[in-house]
Design a protein around this motif. Structure first.
Motif, short mmCIF file in Angstrom:
data_model
loop_
_atom_site.label_atom_id
_atom_site.label_comp_id
_atom_site.label_asym_id
_atom_site.label_seq_id
_atom_site.Cartn_x
_atom_site.Cartn_y
_atom_site.Cartn_z
N MET A 184 0.86 -1.19 0.00
CA MET A 184 0.00 0.00 0.00
C MET A 184 0.89 1.24 0.00
N SER A 185 0.60 2.17 -0.89
CA SER A 185 1.43 3.37 -0.94
C SER A 185 0.61 4.56 -1.43
N TYR A 186 1.15 5.74 -1.22
CA TYR A 186 0.53 6.99 -1.67
C TYR A 186 1.57 7.82 -2.39
N GLU A 187 1.08 8.74 -3.21
CA GLU A 187 2.00 9.60 -3.94
C GLU A 187 2.16 10.93 -3.20
N LEU A 188 3.41 11.25 -2.92
CA LEU A 188 3.76 12.48 -2.22
C LEU A 188 4.21 13.48 -3.27
N VAL A 189 3.65 14.69 -3.25
CA VAL A 189 4.09 15.69 -4.22
C VAL A 189 5.11 16.63 -3.57
N VAL A 190 6.05 17.07 -4.35
CA VAL A 190 7.05 18.03 -3.87
C VAL A 190 6.45 19.43 -4.03
N ILE A 191 6.42 20.20 -2.93
CA ILE A 191 5.83 21.55 -3.01
C ILE A 191 6.89 22.64 -3.06
N GLY A 192 8.15 22.28 -2.83
CA GLY A 192 9.20 23.29 -2.84
C GLY A 192 10.56 22.67 -2.65
N THR A 193 11.57 23.55 -2.50
CA THR A 193 12.96 23.10 -2.42
C THR A 193 13.73 23.96 -1.42
N VAL A 194 14.62 23.31 -0.66
CA VAL A 194 15.53 24.02 0.25
C VAL A 194 16.73 24.53 -0.54
N HIS A 195 17.07 25.80 -0.33
CA HIS A 195 18.33 26.34 -0.85
C HIS A 195 19.20 26.69 0.35
N SER A 196 20.37 26.07 0.41
CA SER A 196 21.21 26.18 1.60
C SER A 196 22.67 26.17 1.21
N SER A 197 23.51 26.75 2.06
CA SER A 197 24.96 26.68 1.85
C SER A 197 25.52 25.31 2.24
N ILE A 198 24.71 24.47 2.87
CA ILE A 198 25.15 23.10 3.22
C ILE A 198 24.89 22.22 2.00
N LYS A 199 25.98 21.72 1.40
CA LYS A 199 25.84 21.01 0.13
C LYS A 199 25.95 19.48 0.28
N ASP A 200 26.52 19.01 1.37
CA ASP A 200 26.82 17.59 1.50
C ASP A 200 26.29 17.09 2.85
N TRP A 201 25.44 16.05 2.82
CA TRP A 201 24.84 15.62 4.09
C TRP A 201 25.86 15.03 5.04
N LYS A 202 27.01 14.58 4.52
CA LYS A 202 28.02 14.01 5.43
C LYS A 202 28.58 15.08 6.37
N ASN A 203 28.52 16.34 5.94
CA ASN A 203 29.01 17.44 6.79
C ASN A 203 27.89 18.19 7.49
N ALA A 204 26.66 17.79 7.24
CA ALA A 204 25.53 18.55 7.79
C ALA A 204 25.36 18.23 9.28
N PRO A 205 24.92 19.21 10.07
CA PRO A 205 24.58 18.88 11.46
C PRO A 205 23.35 17.97 11.47
N LYS A 206 23.12 17.32 12.62
CA LYS A 206 22.04 16.34 12.69
C LYS A 206 20.68 16.98 12.96
N MET A 207 20.70 18.14 13.63
CA MET A 207 19.43 18.77 14.01
C MET A 207 19.53 20.27 13.77
N GLU A 208 18.35 20.90 13.62
CA GLU A 208 18.33 22.31 13.28
C GLU A 208 18.80 23.22 14.40
N ASP A 209 18.94 22.68 15.63
CA ASP A 209 19.41 23.51 16.73
C ASP A 209 20.86 23.18 17.10
N GLU A 210 21.57 22.54 16.20
CA GLU A 210 22.96 22.20 16.47
C GLU A 210 23.90 23.13 15.69
N PRO A 211 25.16 23.29 16.19
CA PRO A 211 26.12 24.15 15.48
C PRO A 211 26.26 23.68 14.03
N GLY A 212 26.31 24.63 13.12
CA GLY A 212 26.44 24.29 11.70
C GLY A 212 25.14 24.46 10.94
#
Lengths: 135, 135
Positions: free
Chosen positions: B1-29
């Motif tokens: 069973m599945s549903y279709e999710l539509v994309v409504i927008g896009t994040v534009h950020s200076s963080i380009k690589d998830w390996k260097n991204a912080p884990k949470m929005e309240d963390e340094p970086g």
């Protein structure tokens, strides 16, 4: 652009009709509910603890996805507002987010949660621990 | 069973690589970021206010969806835990939930938010007001 969302489980609740359902999990009428997770995902529940606060993500499968503005709380005396400025289930992706407390397990893949407003049969799409409780 | 999710927008950020991204929005970086919503959804943004706390829902499009257990925070010295007991992006439906503050609009459909850890190009799937702020 779209992605495929898989259903990981189902809400079982005494609330059968969304027209009578409360709007939020902390409002009168919300009830203890059973969350039956597909056994294929049992390993994902490992280390979940009774007493934990969870964020339960559902899919409001009966919602109208083509609506972009609504009267807040369905009150036609209130002016319409963009759906992203409301928590209406009517929105392009009708994701429900419910803060619940895990009060028991009933077997390895059924969770009993304290208070939920989602109707019987609502698909479950994700569960995350409360960000304030993660370690 | 599945549903279709539509994309409504896009994040534009200076963080380009998830390996260097912080884990949470309240963390340094975590960084100020731009959320570009598809103009087709502009009416959904009506009545959104600067200064408002929002719940931003994203789709971690680079996440592995077949994983059911992870080492918390990617630390291999910590025992594996079920993904539903973590906020790892690796999970059957890699929904990201970020608490952000709307600090400005840049035109009718671009939101500037204060602090976000999602990488550049991350799809946006929903926005809801903070439940404590709705009226």
């Amino acid at each position: 652009m779209s992605y495929e969302l898989v259903v990981i489980g189902t809400v079982h609740s005494s609330i059968k009709d969304w027209k009578n359902a409360p709007k939020m999990e902390d409002e009168p009428g919300a009830v203890q509910a059973r969350i039956e997770i597909d056994p294929a995902y049992v390993d994902g529940l490992d280390e979940m603890r009774i007493g934990q606060q969870l964020e339960l993500f559902t899919w409001f499968h009966k919602a109208d996805r083509d609506v972009l503005s609504v009267h807040p709380r369905g009150d036609i005396n209130r002016p319409r507002r963009g759906v992203f400025s409301t928590r209406s289930p009517f929105r392009p992706n009708p994701i429900g987010l419910h803060r619940v407390k895990l009060i028991a397990f009933d077997g390895p893949t059924t969770l009993i949660v304290d208070s939920l407003e989602a109707i019987d049969g609502t698909p479950v799409i994700d569960i995350k621990p409360n960000p304030k409780e993660i370690s």
